[in-house]
Motif scaffolding. Structure first.
Motif, short mmCIF file in Angstrom:
data_model
loop_
_atom_site.label_atom_id
_atom_site.label_comp_id
_atom_site.label_asym_id
_atom_site.label_seq_id
_atom_site.Cartn_x
_atom_site.Cartn_y
_atom_site.Cartn_z
N ILE A 17 5.62 78.97 32.69
CA ILE A 17 5.80 78.42 34.14
C ILE A 17 6.65 79.51 34.65
O ILE A 17 7.66 79.73 34.41
CB ILE A 17 6.24 77.26 34.52
CG1 ILE A 17 5.76 76.02 33.56
CG2 ILE A 17 6.31 76.70 35.90
CD1 ILE A 17 6.50 74.93 33.71
N GLY A 18 6.01 80.64 35.57
CA GLY A 18 6.46 81.35 36.37
C GLY A 18 5.68 82.54 36.96
O GLY A 18 4.54 82.83 36.62
N PHE A 19 5.85 83.03 38.18
CA PHE A 19 5.11 83.97 38.99
C PHE A 19 6.14 84.66 39.80
O PHE A 19 6.80 83.75 40.64
CB PHE A 19 3.95 83.34 39.80
CG PHE A 19 3.49 83.98 41.06
CD1 PHE A 19 2.98 85.40 40.60
CD2 PHE A 19 3.69 83.55 42.02
CE1 PHE A 19 2.60 86.04 41.73
CE2 PHE A 19 3.00 84.16 43.29
CZ PHE A 19 2.43 85.45 43.22
N ASN A 20 6.26 85.94 39.94
CA ASN A 20 7.05 86.81 40.83
C ASN A 20 6.52 87.01 41.92
O ASN A 20 5.62 87.92 42.29
CB ASN A 20 7.66 87.98 40.16
CG ASN A 20 8.52 88.51 40.91
OD1 ASN A 20 8.88 88.41 42.16
ND2 ASN A 20 9.36 89.67 40.53
N GLY A 21 6.68 86.10 42.99
CA GLY A 21 5.93 86.11 44.35
C GLY A 21 6.60 87.11 45.26
O GLY A 21 5.88 87.44 46.37
N HIS A 22 7.71 87.84 44.84
CA HIS A 22 8.33 88.59 45.80
C HIS A 22 7.58 90.18 45.71
O HIS A 22 7.90 91.16 46.46
CB HIS A 22 9.80 88.74 45.31
CG HIS A 22 10.62 87.69 45.36
ND1 HIS A 22 11.08 87.10 46.67
CD2 HIS A 22 11.06 86.66 44.65
CE1 HIS A 22 11.53 85.93 46.69
NE2 HIS A 22 11.52 85.80 45.21
N VAL A 23 6.65 90.53 44.69
CA VAL A 23 6.18 91.67 44.48
C VAL A 23 5.08 91.78 45.28
O VAL A 23 3.93 90.78 45.24
CB VAL A 23 5.62 91.96 43.06
CG1 VAL A 23 5.03 93.15 42.69
CG2 VAL A 23 6.87 91.85 42.09
N PHE A 24 4.94 92.76 46.39
CA PHE A 24 3.74 92.57 47.23
C PHE A 24 2.38 93.27 46.34
O PHE A 24 2.71 94.02 45.68
CB PHE A 24 4.22 93.96 48.09
CG PHE A 24 5.12 93.58 49.19
CD1 PHE A 24 5.24 92.42 49.80
CD2 PHE A 24 6.44 94.41 49.18
CE1 PHE A 24 6.27 91.91 50.44
CE2 PHE A 24 7.48 93.86 50.00
CZ PHE A 24 7.35 92.80 50.82
N SER A 25 1.25 92.56 46.65
CA SER A 25 0.16 92.54 45.76
C SER A 25 0.48 92.49 44.39
O SER A 25 -0.31 93.33 43.73
CB SER A 25 -0.45 93.84 46.19
OG SER A 25 -0.63 93.97 47.52
#
Length: 618
Positions: A17-25
């Protein structure tokens, strides 16, 4: 026995469970329409849209900063950040084999953006602000063909790059004070840049999208407007919207087959707008600023990632969002199961507590407390409350079904509440604070009172465990001491000292021994009766051990820490039996579920991982 993991059988990783939404594209859909590729810490995740299965690509030494996939789908590429003075890697992955095709090292400190040419021949990479170079690589030979400064002047900083759709020789780049079209001269191993003329307009460009026929390209700006530039003449064609600009800037864009644009802005609004005058056709508000927009196939379906670490799926026709991935957007500090139940578990981080369904990994409940960090959580043994320790010095109790606030202990500690535990009879809370005090609270139906403050520790309390008879507890502190307290007389029974910052402590189920660990990387067994040391194990080869949990039968325990490995140990002989490789950030806490089917571990990158507990462990 050392913490060497070479010959250890591996734990089976079941769920990430995890996704780094702070990375653009930082999220792209694979051309096969069956997979979504995104980054989490220093790993790249490949998620199957059909089965939900996730593959992890290991290879980066630090956080992934950009990710892309080639038009054929044969390759995935990702870049990373690193430290000043060190090279930042770009890795090209073979998608079908899930292995490294090439590791490219030229850029310093950070890789800002990457793009494949349409026929998979070349990869263009863009260095960060401390590097500021554009390099073109031959994908097959794995060698750099040529490079150039990304901007004409030192103040200019390039942020994005995109290849044309129909030629392998032309790409565009843009950023702070620069928009350029580049042509590759393969014979002379050079790339030649032409600066695009935008007249009086001065913009910082965050993203580029090129039309399907390569006639024009669009630049999304931090000012909240879009520039349309002619690819051949390198002149500004138009810009807009003039009146209703996109608030907090245009962060992500995609051109649809119709020519219209999908625009994601920093205020969390996804907009479908016309390509002629950028007029809004449809709009949806999402949680967190939009950082990624990617099309599935022709764009009848598309996915949107946000800073709140959520992924939404859309259908073009109805333009309605469906939340398909939720995860923590910052470090997860603790995990807890209800007493005797493995069906649910709770995790806590900055701003919120979340309750998850163990088997499906679906988020069941979110309890939000804005601008605060939850440091520790524990279910009351009767299952009627989640007690939580917060950075503002308060203890808060919530109902696990609705998340309703039912208890607040104000000013519980002066430098934040850092640890918490509840007695088996549900009547008392033992809390620890950043100032080193241990406090015992009596909880009544509609009130609470402070019974005692125990002062022995000189630094923050990191872990509290209560003995099953509720008459004793043990506290682990950063001052290098673990204190065993008498909860009847509120005095110190015993103290163990070591040259370490103690991070975690556990009672053996028979309660005649405790095990501790911390920054010295040692796992220590101690006698409760007189505080004498029994055994010392080398728990890790690098970094502190931050979390530990022991099975109900006392035969095994798990540890996790800064080396990012989950380790399962046999208690009796101190041998490591299994190791789990999967985390891309320091492990902060971990728990074995009461029915011993799973291990749940959490980490600083916001990841929550579920491992299958090996059956049987010999």
């Amino acid at each position: 026995m050392s913490g060497d993991t070479e010959d250890c059988p591996q734990l089976e990783l079941e769920v990430v469970i995890g996704f780094n939404g702070h990375v653009f594209s930082g999220m792209v859909a694979h051309p096969d329409r069956e997979h979504l590729i995104y980054c989490l810490g220093c790993n790249v995740i490949i998620k199957s849209l059909l089965t939900n299965k996730k593959d992890i690509l290991y290879g980066h030494t630090n956080n992934v900063s950009c990710v892309t996939v080639s038009k054929s789908g044969r390759y995935v590429a990702s870049g990373q950040v690193t430290f000043m003075g060190f090279k930042a890697d770009v890795i090209i992955w073979d998608f079908s084999k899930k292995c490294i095709h090439a590791r490219l090292q030229l850029h310093k400190a950070k890789v800002e953006a990457i793009a494949f040419s349409p026929r998979d021949k070349y990869l263009v990479t863009l260095g960060g602000q401390d590097d500021s170079t554009v390099v073109v690589w031959n994908v097959e030979t794995k060698e750099a063909i040529c490079g150039s400064p990304a901007s004409a002047h030192s103040a200019g900083h390039c942020l994005t790059v995109q290849f044309c759709n129909n030629t392998d020789d032309v790409f565009a780049s843009a950023g702070c004070g620069t928009i350029r079209v580049w042509e590759l001269d393969l014979a002379n191993r050079k790339i030649r840049a032409t600066e695009c003329q935008t007249g009086q307009l001065k913009r910082i460009v965050k993203c580029i999208e090129i039309q399907h026929d390569d006639a024009y390209f669009y630049c999304g700006t931090t000012s909240g407007d879009i520039l349309k530039v002619n690819m051949k003449t390198r002149l500004l064609n138009s810009f807009g919207p003039v009146k209703q600009k996109f608030i907090k800037g245009v962060i992500a864009m995609k051109v649809l087959k119709t020519g219209d644009l999908l625009v994601g802005s920093g205020d969390g609004i996804l907009t479908l707008c016309s390509e002629s005058n950028f007029k809004t056709l449809k709009q949806v508000q999402l949680e967190g600023g939009v950082t990624s927009v990617t099309l599935r196939g022709e764009g009848q379906q598309f996915f949107v990632g946000t800073e709140a670490s959520q992924i939404y799926r859309f259908n073009y026709v109805d333009f309605k969002e469906k939340l398909i991935v939720t995860s923590h957007s910052s470090a997860v500090w603790d995990v807890a199961f209800p007493y005797g139940s493995s069906e649910l578990f709770a995790t806590c981080s900055e701003n919120n507590i979340r309750v998850w369904h163990t088997e499906t990994s679906k988020e069941m409940l979110r309890i939000s407390v804005p601008n605060m960090t939850c440091n520790a959580i524990s279910f009351t043994p009767d299952g009627k409350s989640i007690m939580s320790a917060w950075s503002d010095g308060k203890i808060r109790g919530f109902t696990p079904e609705t998340g309703q606030l039912k208890l607040t202990v104000h000013n519980a500690h002066t430098i934040g509440v850092t640890a918490i535990a509840i007695t088996r009879d549900n009547s008392r809370i033992v809390s620890g604070g950043g100032e080193g005090q241990v406090r015992v609270w009596e909880i009544l139906a509609d009130s609470h009172s402070l019974l005692e403050t125990m002062k022995e520790h000189k630094a923050s309390i990191n872990c509290i465990k209560i003995k099953s008879n509720d008459k004793e507890c043990v506290t682990a502190s950063s001052d290098g001491a673990c204190v065993i307290w008498d909860l009847v007389r509120f005095v110190r029974n015993q103290m163990v000292l070591a040259n370490t910052l103690f991070k975690t402590v556990c009672y053996h189920p028979e309660e005649y021994q405790i095990i501790t660990s911390g920054t010295d990387r040692k796992i220590a067994y101690w006698e409760v009766y007189d505080g004498s040391a029994i055994r010392m194990l080398e728990g890790s080869l690098s970094g502190a051990i931050n979390g530990m949990h022991i099975t109900l039968d006392g035969k095994h325990f798990v540890t996790g820490g800064d080396d990012k490995l989950v380790k399962l140990w046999a208690y009796e002989n101190g041998e490591m039996t299994h190791v789990g490789i999967g985390h891309s950030g320091s492990i902060t806490s971990l728990k074995i579920c009461p029915n011993s089917k799973f291990i749940i571990s959490t980490s600083k990158d916001g990841g929550v991982l579920r491992w299958r507990y090996p059956q049987p462990v010999h």
